[in-house]
Scaffold this motif. Structure first.
Motif, PDB file in Angstrom:
ATOM      1  N   VAL A 280       0.843  -1.206   0.000  1.00 47.40           N
ATOM      2  CA  VAL A 280       0.000   0.000   0.000  1.00 47.40           C
ATOM      3  C   VAL A 280       0.875   1.251   0.000  1.00 47.40           C
ATOM      4  O   VAL A 280       0.618   2.210  -0.737  1.00 47.40           O
ATOM      5  CB  VAL A 280      -0.941  -0.004   1.220  1.00 47.40           C
ATOM      6  N   GLY A 281       1.925   1.236   0.814  1.00 43.26           N
ATOM      7  CA  GLY A 281       2.832   2.379   0.862  1.00 43.26           C
ATOM      8  C   GLY A 281       3.495   2.638  -0.477  1.00 43.26           C
ATOM      9  O   GLY A 281       3.650   3.797  -0.894  1.00 43.26           O
ATOM     10  N   ALA A 282       3.899   1.564  -1.181  1.00 44.43           N
ATOM     11  CA  ALA A 282       4.545   1.722  -2.481  1.00 44.43           C
ATOM     12  C   ALA A 282       3.588   2.303  -3.516  1.00 44.43           C
ATOM     13  O   ALA A 282       3.964   3.170  -4.312  1.00 44.43           O
ATOM     14  CB  ALA A 282       5.082   0.371  -2.953  1.00 44.43           C
ATOM     15  N   ILE A 283       2.337   1.817  -3.506  1.00 38.47           N
ATOM     16  CA  ILE A 283       1.343   2.336  -4.454  1.00 38.47           C
ATOM     17  C   ILE A 283       1.071   3.817  -4.180  1.00 38.47           C
ATOM     18  O   ILE A 283       1.021   4.640  -5.102  1.00 38.47           O
ATOM     19  CB  ILE A 283       0.046   1.514  -4.376  1.00 38.47           C
ATOM     20  N   LEU A 284       0.892   4.164  -2.901  1.00 40.71           N
ATOM     21  CA  LEU A 284       0.656   5.566  -2.549  1.00 40.71           C
ATOM     22  C   LEU A 284       1.849   6.438  -2.935  1.00 40.71           C
ATOM     23  O   LEU A 284       1.688   7.551  -3.439  1.00 40.71           O
ATOM     24  CB  LEU A 284       0.379   5.685  -1.044  1.00 40.71           C
ATOM     25  N   LEU A 285       3.050   5.906  -2.704  1.00 39.41           N
ATOM     26  CA  LEU A 285       4.253   6.664  -3.040  1.00 39.41           C
ATOM     27  C   LEU A 285       4.329   6.918  -4.538  1.00 39.41           C
ATOM     28  O   LEU A 285       4.665   8.023  -4.984  1.00 39.41           O
ATOM     29  CB  LEU A 285       5.488   5.896  -2.564  1.00 39.41           C
ATOM     30  N   GLY A 286       3.985   5.884  -5.336  1.00 39.33           N
ATOM     31  CA  GLY A 286       3.990   6.060  -6.775  1.00 39.33           C
ATOM     32  C   GLY A 286       2.965   7.087  -7.232  1.00 39.33           C
ATOM     33  O   GLY A 286       3.248   7.914  -8.113  1.00 39.33           O
ATOM     34  N   LEU A 287       1.774   7.057  -6.628  1.00 34.90           N
ATOM     35  CA  LEU A 287       0.743   8.037  -6.979  1.00 34.90           C
ATOM     36  C   LEU A 287       1.177   9.449  -6.590  1.00 34.90           C
ATOM     37  O   LEU A 287       0.971  10.405  -7.353  1.00 34.90           O
ATOM     38  CB  LEU A 287      -0.574   7.677  -6.285  1.00 34.90           C
TER      39      LEU A 287
END
Length: 226
Positions: free
Chosen positions: A169-176
């Motif tokens: 979840v953190g990686a997806i949010l970071l990418g967004l």
């Protein structure tokens, strides 16, 4: 290689203050980068493109066959890692060792063996990530893992250290955050900063999370019982 590094650089610091292994990790990172530069020279080298590079448009977004394959491999590896950690004997030993290595040893777990196995698994996953990164960008060079490593650490902190689902979840949010920041950074700063400054959003997010919620978005506060 990682098995040897763990024995030589980390195992002697097992009972040292937490800052010591962190400094050692930074030192090992620089050492490995320098050795790679000496062996393969500092100039970027082309990475073979085995799949079609023609762009595919899906709902207005552009993606390549390589990127689709990367997403599929990542999903399968994450599913396998979750199964390993939560459902296998090794996974239980890893969680017990992370919680309390001394008590785990009393229960029949061999902490040194478990930690070495964890380092080996981590190295294999890092190698796979390096292959996917190189396949996506088409080049390799000795510092290619430094910034992705920092962002991976940021994603883990953002989601909650020790929580695999939280790291995703953190990686997806970071990418967004980075993608949206890169798209609007120029407008927000009046043209002073361009999209190539998008990396600052990753570390701004890290500072905010560490300040407002140190345990991460999906992490939980823990307390030692007397």
């Amino acid at each position: 290689l990682n098995f040897t590094i763990e024995k030589l650089a980390y195992r002697p610091l097992r009972n040292a203050p937490r800052l010591a292994p962190l400094i050692t990790a930074m030192g090992m990172s620089l050492l490995l980068q320098t050795l790679a530069m000496i062996i393969w020279k500092p100039n970027p080298k082309p990475y073979p493109q085995l799949l079609s590079t023609d762009p595919i448009e899906i709902g207005g977004a552009v993606i390549s066959v390589t990127q689709i394959l990367i997403l599929a491999i990542t999903a399968m590896v994450l599913a396998g890692l979750l199964y390993l950690v939560n459902k296998t004997k090794l996974g239980r030993a890893m969680r017990a060792t992370a919680e309390n290595p001394r008590v785990a040893a009393l229960m029949g777990v061999r902490p040194d063996w478990v930690i070495s196995a964890t380092f080996i698994i981590g190295a294999a996953l890092a190698a796979l990530a390096g292959i996917m990164w190189a396949a996506n960008y088409g080049t390799v060079q000795h510092t290619m893992g430094f910034l992705p490593g920092l962002k991976a650490f940021t994603a883990a902190v953002l989601g909650g250290i020790g929580n695999l689902a939280g790291a995703v979840v953190g990686a997806i949010l970071l990418g967004l955050i980075e993608a949206i920041g890169a798209g609007y950074l120029g407008d927000l700063t009046g043209g002073v900063l361009g999209s190539h400054y998008a990396d600052i959003f990753a570390f701004m997010a890290l500072v905010l999370v560490l300040t407002l919620r140190p345990q991460g978005l999906l992490g939980e506060r823990t307390a030692d019982r007397a």
